[in-house]
Scaffold this motif. Structure first.
Motif, PDB file in Angstrom:
ATOM      1  N   ASP A  77       0.853  -1.193   0.000  1.00  5.20           N
ATOM      2  CA  ASP A  77       0.000   0.000   0.000  1.00  5.20           C
ATOM      3  C   ASP A  77       0.887   1.241   0.000  1.00  5.20           C
ATOM      4  N   VAL A  78       0.348   2.343  -0.484  1.00  3.42           N
ATOM      5  CA  VAL A  78       1.064   3.620  -0.446  1.00  3.42           C
ATOM      6  C   VAL A  78       0.222   4.627   0.322  1.00  3.42           C
ATOM      7  N   VAL A  93       4.760   7.377   0.876  1.00  3.41           N
ATOM      8  CA  VAL A  93       5.578   6.295   1.411  1.00  3.41           C
ATOM      9  C   VAL A  93       4.939   4.967   0.989  1.00  3.41           C
ATOM     10  N   GLU A  94       5.781   4.040   0.552  1.00  2.00           N
ATOM     11  CA  GLU A  94       5.317   2.688   0.243  1.00  2.00           C
ATOM     12  C   GLU A  94       5.566   1.811   1.458  1.00  2.00           C
ATOM     13  N   ALA A 112      -3.715   4.419  -0.307  1.00  3.26           N
ATOM     14  CA  ALA A 112      -4.192   3.825  -1.554  1.00  3.26           C
ATOM     15  C   ALA A 112      -3.606   2.423  -1.709  1.00  3.26           C
ATOM     16  N   ARG A 113      -4.415   1.548  -2.261  1.00  2.59           N
ATOM     17  CA  ARG A 113      -3.995   0.149  -2.463  1.00  2.59           C
ATOM     18  C   ARG A 113      -3.904  -0.135  -3.960  1.00  2.59           C
ATOM     19  N   PRO A 114      -2.777  -0.669  -4.417  1.00  6.80           N
ATOM     20  CA  PRO A 114      -2.655  -1.004  -5.847  1.00  6.80           C
ATOM     21  C   PRO A 114      -3.708  -2.034  -6.255  1.00  6.80           C
ATOM     22  N   LEU A 123       6.973   1.738  -6.325  1.00 10.87           N
ATOM     23  CA  LEU A 123       5.998   2.812  -6.135  1.00 10.87           C
ATOM     24  C   LEU A 123       6.511   3.907  -5.208  1.00 10.87           C
ATOM     25  N   GLY A 124       7.154   3.509  -4.109  1.00  7.14           N
ATOM     26  CA  GLY A 124       7.666   4.504  -3.172  1.00  7.14           C
ATOM     27  C   GLY A 124       8.632   5.468  -3.840  1.00  7.14           C
TER      28      GLY A 124
END
Length: 198
Positions: A77-78, A93-94, A112-114, A123-124
């Motif tokens: 998640d980010v 932050v990832e 947010a969840r991919p 992603l981070g």
């Protein structure tokens, strides 16, 4: 080598809920859940968060967690800090590793969840890159306090290569981050041991 893909943020992520607890509702001792605070995203955390080693604060009120059962964070998640005093708004932050207690996202954050799998660390680093952050600058609002909304994030573009390349990018940039941190600690240690001359 396959081409990079570009998709809207909203096609890549779904938003989770965040709580509105201030620092007063958190403690460093104990609780049934942990909290990710926006101030820590802005100042304390790098691009990727190892929650096992980062001393995430506990939520003092045990009745908070059940309200966020569908938004308990997981690895990958980010979380964006949606507010800052400058253009740091939108820093992200990832989540890499999480503590054993359930963890939820706190005040002034957008978790947010991919919708599909991304390589660890990609992603981070990408969502904090100039290439991505420049998209947020014209979408920021406010004068004394600057903020970014979910709606603004929704229409940004996310670029990514294939999974193996994502993983390689994430690993390489994380290694550089680790080296920088190591050198910063060495410098701090040397400065603390050096006599102060007046």
């Amino acid at each position: 080598m396959p081409a990079w893909e570009q998709r809207k943020f909203g096609d890549c992520f779904e938003f989770l809920k965040s709580n509105t607890l201030s620092r007063a509702g958190l403690n460093d001792e104990n609780g049934t859940a942990r909290n990710v605070h926006y101030g820590d995203i802005l100042i304390k955390f790098g691009d990727c968060l190892d929650g096992e080693r980062s001393d995430l604060p506990f939520i003092t009120d045990d009745t908070v967690l059940p309200k966020f059962a569908g938004s308990i964070l997981r690895e990958g998640d980010v979380i964006f800090a949606d507010t800052a005093e400058d253009e740091a708004a939108g820093k992200c932050v990832e989540l890499r590793k999480l503590p054993k207690e359930p963890t939820i996202s706190g005040l002034h954050t957008i978790p947010a969840r991919p919708r599909f799998f991304f390589g660890t660390g990609y992603l981070g680093h990408y969502l904090n890159s100039d290439a991505y952050h420049r998209q947020l600058l014209p979408l920021m609002q406010g004068i004394k306090v600057i903020s970014v909304s979910k709606a603004a994030l929704q229409d940004t573009q996310v670029r990514f290569p294939g999974l193996s390349e994502q993983a390689a990018i994430g690993a390489a940039l994380s290694e550089i981050d680790n080296l920088i941190t190591l050198h910063q600690r060495k410098r701090l240690s040397i400065r603390q041991r050096s006599p102060v001359w007046s």
